[in-house]
Design a protein around this motif. Structure first.
Motif, PDB file in Angstrom:
ATOM      1  N   PHE A  74      -6.420  23.852  -6.512  1.00 58.23           N
ATOM      2  CA  PHE A  74      -6.956  23.861  -5.273  1.00 58.23           C
ATOM      3  C   PHE A  74      -5.730  22.417  -4.627  1.00 58.23           C
ATOM      4  O   PHE A  74      -5.902  21.513  -4.897  1.00 58.23           O
ATOM      5  CB  PHE A  74      -8.185  23.116  -4.771  1.00 58.23           C
ATOM      6  N   SER A  91      -8.595  26.523 -12.033  1.00 59.16           N
ATOM      7  CA  SER A  91      -8.182  26.700 -10.650  1.00 59.16           C
ATOM      8  C   SER A  91      -7.264  25.574 -10.305  1.00 59.16           C
ATOM      9  O   SER A  91      -7.712  24.347 -10.731  1.00 59.16           O
ATOM     10  CB  SER A  91      -9.346  27.121  -9.877  1.00 59.16           C
ATOM     11  N   HIS A 103      -5.789  30.678  -9.140  1.00 55.24           N
ATOM     12  CA  HIS A 103      -6.970  31.120  -9.907  1.00 55.24           C
ATOM     13  C   HIS A 103      -6.522  31.626 -11.196  1.00 55.24           C
ATOM     14  O   HIS A 103      -6.261  32.825 -11.207  1.00 55.24           O
ATOM     15  CB  HIS A 103      -8.005  31.522  -9.201  1.00 55.24           C
ATOM     16  N   GLU A 119      -4.268  28.217  -3.259  1.00 55.88           N
ATOM     17  CA  GLU A 119      -4.918  28.039  -4.425  1.00 55.88           C
ATOM     18  C   GLU A 119      -4.471  29.022  -5.434  1.00 55.88           C
ATOM     19  O   GLU A 119      -4.058  30.047  -5.258  1.00 55.88           O
ATOM     20  CB  GLU A 119      -6.336  28.615  -4.009  1.00 55.88           C
TER      21      GLU A 119
END
Length: 333
Positions: free
Chosen positions: A250, A248, A243, A241
């Motif tokens: 994923f 963000s 951020h 991930e």
């Protein structure tokens, strides 16, 4: 390119031999193993003409252009230096060596000899990771605040052996997986981890070596990284991930040798599935290596990338063993 294999390994059988043969009509003509019987059986199974236990005999063959080293970790340095002295290009498995100093020596020897030297960090060749890097580099998530890498998997029985019980051979999850995650983080962020803290332990497989580790890294930009590697997690899946201030990323199921998984971008505009190419990771890495050996560009992961990933892993191991924050010592890399 005509290849010689140093180590009759599972990774060569499952991935690398096909990759070598798929790039520009490449050939695999030699395999050297510590066991003559294993070398003979391996050569017969994979259609390799020459085999044996004598590394010097393979290196003396003028038809061999490059070697791929996938022996146990403690053998890499001596084997690489011998291949370099013989004028062969070298693609070496990670970790490059048992120490950062040894790894640096290997890379410097290749530079002095004028041969190509690369580290087989396969994840940076995956379509998923190329897409993730492009999202970050193009500013889609703004300034990166943190990365989380989850690479806790189950090491199958046929790969356990020295990886779970032989520290002298380079066993343990840190040299096996943490080095990959260090390279992946460097690839995505374009910077080198500065300091690390860590806790390691044995959670079911480790016999004198760690089989699980969690660590936190600081980056020069101020971004923070959390990494979790293990040999004992059967059902956890893997992922990374990223951020940032504007979004963000994923990515699930992407810390793998095959072009699998999914990548999702989340921003103020909503959720967006990110497509990526499902090419063979290893074939792309071999193609980059072959081109570099011909004077066209650089390998996907060169020798210095391997030195730096080992330096991060070494710092994680020291931090876990000594219970303190450790500065990563790249030793001039």
């Amino acid at each position: 390119m005509n290849w010689g294999l140093i180590g009759a390994s599972t990774i060569a059988a499952q991935h690398m031999i096909a990759a070598f043969r798929s790039v520009s009509a490449g050939q695999v003509s030699w395999v050297v193993s510590g066991s003559a019987d294993h070398a003979a059986g391996y050569a017969a199974e994979h259609g390799i003409a020459s085999h044996g236990t004598d590394l010097e005999a393979m290196l003396a063959d003028p038809a061999i252009d490059s070697v791929y080293i996938s022996s146990t970790n403690e053998k890499h340095r001596a084997q690489a230096l011998a291949a370099i002295a013989a004028g062969k290009h070298v693609l070496c498995e990670k970790p490059l060596a048992m120490t950062v100093a040894d790894a640096r020596e290997m890379v410097q020897a290749a530079e002095a000899a004028g041969v190509t030297f690369a580290t087989n960090h396969h994840l940076r060749n995956a379509g998923s990771h190329l897409a993730i890097r492009d999202l970050i580099a193009s500013g889609r998530i703004g300034r990166v605040l943190s990365l989380r890498v989850h690479h806790a998997v189950y090491l199958p029985p046929h790969l356990q052996g020295w990886r779970i019980n032989d520290a002298a051979a380079g066993g343990g999850v840190i040299p096996d997986i943490t080095v990959h995650d260090a390279d992946t983080v460097r690839f995505h962020l374009g910077e080198d981890p500065a300091e690390v803290t860590a806790i390691a332990g044995a959670s079911g497989l480790g016999e004198g070596v760690e089989d699980s580790v969690m660590s936190v890294w600081t980056m020069p930009s101020g971004a923070m990284v959390f990494a979790h590697e293990s040999f004992t997690h059967r059902f956890a899946g893997s992922g990374i991930e990223a951020h940032g201030t504007e979004g963000s990323i994923f990515a699930r199921g992407v810390m793998t040798q095959r072009p699998l998984g999914e990548v999702e971008l989340v921003t103020g505009a909503g959720r967006e599935a990110v497509p990526f190419d499902a090419h063979d990771l290893y074939a792309r890495g071999v193609a980059r290596f072959v081109a570099a050996a011909a004077g066209q560009g650089r390998p996907a992961a060169d020798g210095w990338d391997g030195v730096k990933s080992l330096a991060v892993a070494d710092a994680v191991r020291t931090a876990a063993a000594e219970g303190r924050r450790v500065a990563v010592n790249y030793e001039g890399a």
